[in-house]
Scaffold this motif. Structure first.
Motif, PDB file in Angstrom:
ATOM      1  N   SER A 141       0.829  -1.212   0.000  1.00 43.63           N
ATOM      2  CA  SER A 141       0.000   0.000   0.000  1.00 43.63           C
ATOM      3  C   SER A 141       0.858   1.256   0.000  1.00 43.63           C
ATOM      4  CB  SER A 141      -0.919   0.004   1.227  1.00 43.63           C
ATOM      5  OG  SER A 141      -0.168  -0.066   2.431  1.00 43.63           O
ATOM      6  N   THR A 201      -7.382  -1.370  -0.874  1.00 38.08           N
ATOM      7  CA  THR A 201      -6.175  -1.211  -0.046  1.00 38.08           C
ATOM      8  C   THR A 201      -6.488  -1.615   1.389  1.00 38.08           C
ATOM      9  OG1 THR A 201      -6.709   1.116   0.418  1.00 38.08           O
ATOM     10  CG2 THR A 201      -5.223   0.670  -1.421  1.00 38.08           C
ATOM     11  N   ALA A 256      -2.088  -3.599  -1.233  1.00 36.39           N
ATOM     12  CA  ALA A 256      -2.998  -2.949  -2.181  1.00 36.39           C
ATOM     13  C   ALA A 256      -3.207  -3.898  -3.356  1.00 36.39           C
ATOM     14  CB  ALA A 256      -2.421  -1.622  -2.667  1.00 36.39           C
TER      15      ALA A 256
END
Length: 625
Positions: A445, A467, A474
């Motif tokens: 992420s 996410t 993510a």
């Protein structure tokens, strides 16, 4: 009296509804704004903000992310904002779909230039709003064409056809109810009309261009003065304190042209003749000066306070050369990602913009010569930029000669330079890997946070599907379908402690063209605090490896490498952590994406086969601004 012409409002319906819903959920004491427009380009948003500022108080412009720019008034207390919104919509000053907006939805401020009012606190609503006083009427603000009383023709002979599809009308006496007497005119309307007839076709067009630039005219530039042009002339007269006749006197024509040219004052706009490049062109010589040749560019670097730059483009070639230049220029830092691009058979135009600059490139191919220019100008100075661009475009003349490909500075070579220009670099680049046959990717992420644009392997746009910042992952989906060479097979059994593992990733953030393998060992099946969703590794990974797959001895994926987050305690450099593969599969399933477990038992994978599998499934994930 303030007047302006509403342009079509470009707004996201879904965005408006969702933001409006958020705004209603806030408390009555919140600092809020009235958002009135959103535009898909910085140039257009700047134009609209400037237009609104002639009509409203407290106009501000902010980046919204995703390449959109919002215009808002404020900041106000919520109660004041609701009064402002009702009042402005009622009076026709703002679009009916304007809404209350929160400060945290705005990013960098672009209007007024250099301002930053997000943290300054609330201001009072404009005078007249609290009491509902109507200080301006709808008829004065909807379009310039109705700010003056239409003029009736006195005789058919005095009417003229105009390219706007309208008929010119003769002068009439101003309405007796008009405001205070203006100064004595330098010519009567009849005298003004006679001097007007002596204008050349280009001079008549220049007046229409100046009226258009001033915001009073939006029809064809044809030099024919019909009803639309007359109405715009009358609106300009009223805005500048003249008697509103719809026919400009000699003095008024001079004043209009002076206003139009005023933005060029101090730029030193002069014709520059570059014999080596074979180009003659108008340039702002007070802001740029010649620096060097790096074929196919002649660099004119900034020499003033604005930070403007100019590139002259000159090389021999054919259509393939032209198209290659079109592709290469879009990789340069001076051509930001946002902005329209247009490539034709023998020419192209590129516009790139961000919060700092707007660059515009115009190039054409003729008789085996490719010539053109790029103007790089600071954002938020649209009046001058558009005027300079128009003068450069109009004046560009090709002379004999093109730049010699061997004339560049060989001492300035670098892998991230093209002809002396910096190649655009991502804000951050990390690794990721394919989890299904459609090209869906899991990554960290960290790489997608605060990004306006995400790419896979630098050339495929991707959308963030989901996410999980707590877990650090993510999920991305390519905007065009991909066919991965390999897809992750997640391990169906817990790996042995101290067994060998390997991490695939772009250790040097894209400097190398393929993923590399880094070897290490599995130190623990959980994190330092006992978190069962993590695995502790003993491996000396690089920042660019984060998001890459972690393989066991069989070539199955046991997890995804996470970025190092030492915090207040610095861990040994060979300590890293991987997010468990089961967590990734569960997240992918929740997002409607695929993923597959390894089938059956298997022996250790050969090093060559592991390298091929790792390079086939690992991708470079880049975040761009």
């Amino acid at each position: 009296m303030k007047r302006f012409l509403f342009a079509p409002v470009a707004m996201f319906l879904a965005l408006s509804l969702s933001w409006a819903g958020l705004a209603r959920a806030q408390s009555a004491e919140d600092v809020v704004w009235v958002q009135i427009e959103a535009q898909p380009s910085l140039a257009e948003a700047t134009d609209r903000a400037r237009a609104y500022e002639t009509l409203l108080d407290d106009v501000n412009g902010f980046s919204l992310g995703g390449g959109w720019y919002g215009i808002a008034v404020g900041p106000y207390r919520r109660a004041d904002a609701e009064l402002v919104l009702r009042s402005y919509v009622r009076d026709g000053l703002v679009p009916r779909d304007s809404f209350i907006q929160q400060s945290d939805r705005f990013r960098q401020q672009f209007w007024p230039v250099g301002a930053n009012v997000l943290e300054t606190g609330v201001i009072d609503a404009p005078a007249g709003v609290e009491t509902g006083d109507e200080t301006e009427t709808v008829s004065e603000t909807t379009t310039p064409e109705v700010t003056t009383t239409p003029l009736d023709p006195t005789t058919p002979a005095e009417a003229e056809a105009e390219g706007e599809g309208e008929t010119e009308v003769a002068e009439a006496e101003p309405e007796t109810a008009a405001a205070p007497e203006p100064p004595e005119p330098d010519e009567t309307p009849a005298e003004a009309r006679r001097t007007e007839r002596a204008l050349t076709a280009q001079e008549r067009k220049d007046l229409q261009i100046a009226l258009q630039w001033a915001g009073f005219y939006d029809a064809a530039i044809d030099g024919a003065f019909g009803r639309g042009t007359r109405a715009s002339m009358g609106a300009w007269q009223a805005a500048n304190g003249y008697d509103q006749t719809g026919v400009l006197t000699t003095r008024q024509r001079a004043a209009l042209i002076a206003q139009y040219n005023a933005v060029l004052d101090g730029l030193g706009l002069q014709m520059v003749r570059d014999e080596k490049a074979g180009i003659e062109i108008m340039m702002p010589t007070a802001e740029v000066e010649f620096a060097r040749y790096e074929p196919p560019f002649a660099h004119y670097d900034t020499s003033g306070n604005l930070g403007a730059r100019v590139l002259l483009i000159s090389q021999s070639g054919n259509q393939d050369t032209l198209y290659g230049l079109y592709d290469i220029m879009q990789t340069l830092e001076i051509v930001p990602l946002d902005g329209p691009r247009e490539r034709k058979r023998n020419s192209f135009e590129l516009i790139g913009e961000n919060g700092s600059i707007i660059s515009q490139t115009q190039v054409s191919l003729e008789n085996g010569e490719i010539k053109g220019f790029t103007l790089i100008w600071p954002a938020g100075d649209e009046d001058r930029r558009r005027r300079v661009l128009a003068e450069m475009s109009k004046s560009l003349t090709s002379l004999p000669n093109v730049l010699d490909a061997a004339a560049g500075n060989s001492d300035a070579q670098a892998i991230d330079l093209v002809a002396g220009l910096q190649i655009r670099q991502p804000k951050i680049a990390r690794s990721g890997f394919f989890i299904d046959d459609n090209g869906s990717v899991v990554t960290t992420s960290e790489v997608v946070a605060s990004c306006s644009h995400v790419t896979l392997d630098a050339d495929t746009d991707a959308t963030v599907v989901a996410t999980d910042e707590a877990r650090g992952l993510a999920l991305l989906k390519p905007e065009s379908r991909l066919a991965p060479l390999a897809v992750a097979e997640f391990s169906n059994a817990a790996p042995r402690l101290q067994s060998e593992i390997s991490v695939a990733g772009y250790s040097y953030e894209g400097v190398l063209s393929a993923a590399t393998l880094t070897f290490g060992a599995l130190s623990d099946l959980k994190g330092l605090n006992g978190d069962a969703t993590l695995k502790r590794l003993s491996v000396k990974a690089q920042p660019g490896d984060a998001g890459g797959p972690v393989f066991d001895e069989r070539g199955h994926v046991v997890g995804m490498l996470l970025p190092r987050t030492d915090g207040d305690r610095k861990l040994p450099e060979d300590v890293s952590f991987a997010l468990d593969g089961g967590v990734i599969l569960k997240a992918a399933e929740s997002a409607g994406l695929g993923g597959q477990m390894a089938q059956g038992a298997a022996g250790p994978i050969a090093p060559r086969d592991l390298t091929l599998r790792a390079q086939g499934m690992t991708v470079l994930v880049s975040c761009w601004e």
